[in-house]
Scaffold this motif. Structure first.
Motif, mmCIF file in Angstrom:
data_model
loop_
_atom_site.group_PDB
_atom_site.id
_atom_site.type_symbol
_atom_site.label_atom_id
_atom_site.label_comp_id
_atom_site.label_asym_id
_atom_site.label_seq_id
_atom_site.Cartn_x
_atom_site.Cartn_y
_atom_site.Cartn_z
ATOM 1 N N ALA A 100 0.840 -1.206 0.000
ATOM 2 C CA ALA A 100 0.000 0.000 0.000
ATOM 3 C C ALA A 100 0.872 1.252 0.000
ATOM 4 C CB ALA A 100 -0.940 -0.009 1.206
ATOM 5 N N LEU A 101 1.930 1.272 0.791
ATOM 6 C CA LEU A 101 2.841 2.418 0.791
ATOM 7 C C LEU A 101 3.493 2.602 -0.580
ATOM 8 C CD1 LEU A 101 4.588 2.040 4.255
ATOM 9 C CD2 LEU A 101 3.079 3.904 3.532
ATOM 10 N N MET A 102 3.889 1.505 -1.177
ATOM 11 C CA MET A 102 4.516 1.562 -2.506
ATOM 12 C C MET A 102 3.529 2.119 -3.540
ATOM 13 S SD MET A 102 6.183 -1.567 -4.600
ATOM 14 C CE MET A 102 5.844 -1.595 -6.330
ATOM 15 N N HIS A 103 2.291 1.593 -3.529
ATOM 16 C CA HIS A 103 1.292 2.063 -4.498
ATOM 17 C C HIS A 103 0.996 3.547 -4.303
ATOM 18 C CE1 HIS A 103 -0.494 -2.178 -5.482
ATOM 19 N NE2 HIS A 103 0.662 -1.955 -6.057
ATOM 20 N N TRP A 104 0.924 4.004 -3.051
ATOM 21 C CA TRP A 104 0.705 5.427 -2.784
ATOM 22 C C TRP A 104 1.871 6.237 -3.336
ATOM 23 C CZ3 TRP A 104 3.049 9.468 -0.328
ATOM 24 C CH2 TRP A 104 2.264 10.591 -0.071
ATOM 25 N N ALA A 110 6.105 9.190 -7.904
ATOM 26 C CA ALA A 110 6.947 8.601 -8.950
ATOM 27 C C ALA A 110 7.399 9.665 -9.949
ATOM 28 C CB ALA A 110 6.193 7.492 -9.681
ATOM 29 N N ASP A 111 8.514 9.412 -10.587
ATOM 30 C CA ASP A 111 9.002 10.287 -11.650
ATOM 31 C C ASP A 111 8.036 10.245 -12.837
ATOM 32 O OD1 ASP A 111 11.264 10.848 -10.121
ATOM 33 O OD2 ASP A 111 12.413 9.220 -11.039
ATOM 34 N N GLU A 112 8.206 11.158 -13.771
ATOM 35 C CA GLU A 112 7.348 11.199 -14.957
ATOM 36 C C GLU A 112 7.369 9.893 -15.736
ATOM 37 O OE1 GLU A 112 8.046 14.550 -17.485
ATOM 38 O OE2 GLU A 112 7.867 15.978 -15.839
ATOM 39 N N GLU A 113 8.496 9.180 -15.655
ATOM 40 C CA GLU A 113 8.635 7.912 -16.381
ATOM 41 C C GLU A 113 7.761 6.815 -15.788
ATOM 42 O OE1 GLU A 113 11.306 9.598 -15.080
ATOM 43 O OE2 GLU A 113 11.867 10.575 -16.949
ATOM 44 N N GLY A 114 7.302 7.010 -14.574
ATOM 45 C CA GLY A 114 6.449 6.015 -13.930
ATOM 46 C C GLY A 114 7.133 5.369 -12.737
ATOM 47 N N PRO A 115 6.483 4.380 -12.154
ATOM 48 C CA PRO A 115 7.026 3.740 -10.960
ATOM 49 C C PRO A 115 8.298 2.948 -11.272
ATOM 50 C CG PRO A 115 5.025 2.615 -11.664
ATOM 51 C CD PRO A 115 5.188 3.821 -12.545
#
Length: 159
Positions: A100-104, A110-115
């Motif tokens: 859950a912390l990671m998804h938040w 996250a950077d513009e490039e994504g997670p």
């Protein structure tokens, strides 16, 4: 005004507070992240997390004392005996919290490039998603759909 999660009682023995007392620190979460990734040895955890030696040693000792990790001795040929750190059931039960912390963080930081990491189901490769469901199986969309009530172990305060 109806405020989400507002309760008309206060609990003296709050489970959130008790949990944060054990895991509510950056290095603890990073140690757990590595343990969930299969990292078991002190030197590997230190190299990956960058934690100072004393801090890592203290965090591992606390997680062992609290029953989230257990020590397992090992010995490399020609070396002294050392310990690996393995998750216990109590430790593994924290996995949804870390996800859950990671998804938040993926959603908001996250950077513009994504997670940087995407968790996928080993069997089919689909991304992992988290949902709340009540005991009857209804999906719960958020805090406005939840009503806190005193549990059987509540120690209510008078304030």
């Amino acid at each position: 005004m109806n405020v989400p999660f507002r309760v008309d009682f206060r609990v003296n023995n709050c489970s959130i507070e008790r949990t944060l007392d054990i895991v509510g620190e950056k290095w603890t979460f990073l140690v757990l992240r590595e343990a969930f990734s299969g990292v078991r040895r002190f030197a590997d955890m230190q190299a990956i997390t960058g934690a100072p030696r004393q801090v890592l040693s203290a965090r591992l000792a606390r997680l062992v004392d609290e029953g989230l990790l257990r020590k397992e001795p090992y010995r490399e040929p020609g070396q002294r005996q050392r310990d690996e750190y393995r998750l216990t059931e109590k430790g593994r039960d924290l996995y949804p919290l870390l996800v859950a912390l990671m998804h938040w963080g993926d959603k908001y930081l996250a950077d513009e490039e994504g997670p940087p990491v995407v968790l996928t189901h080993r069997d089919c490769g689909a991304p992992i998603e988290q949902y709340f469901r009540c005991g009857e199986g209804h999906e719960v969309g958020g805090p406005r759909e939840v009503t806190p009530v005193p549990g059987s172990g509540a120690e209510l305060s008078s304030a």
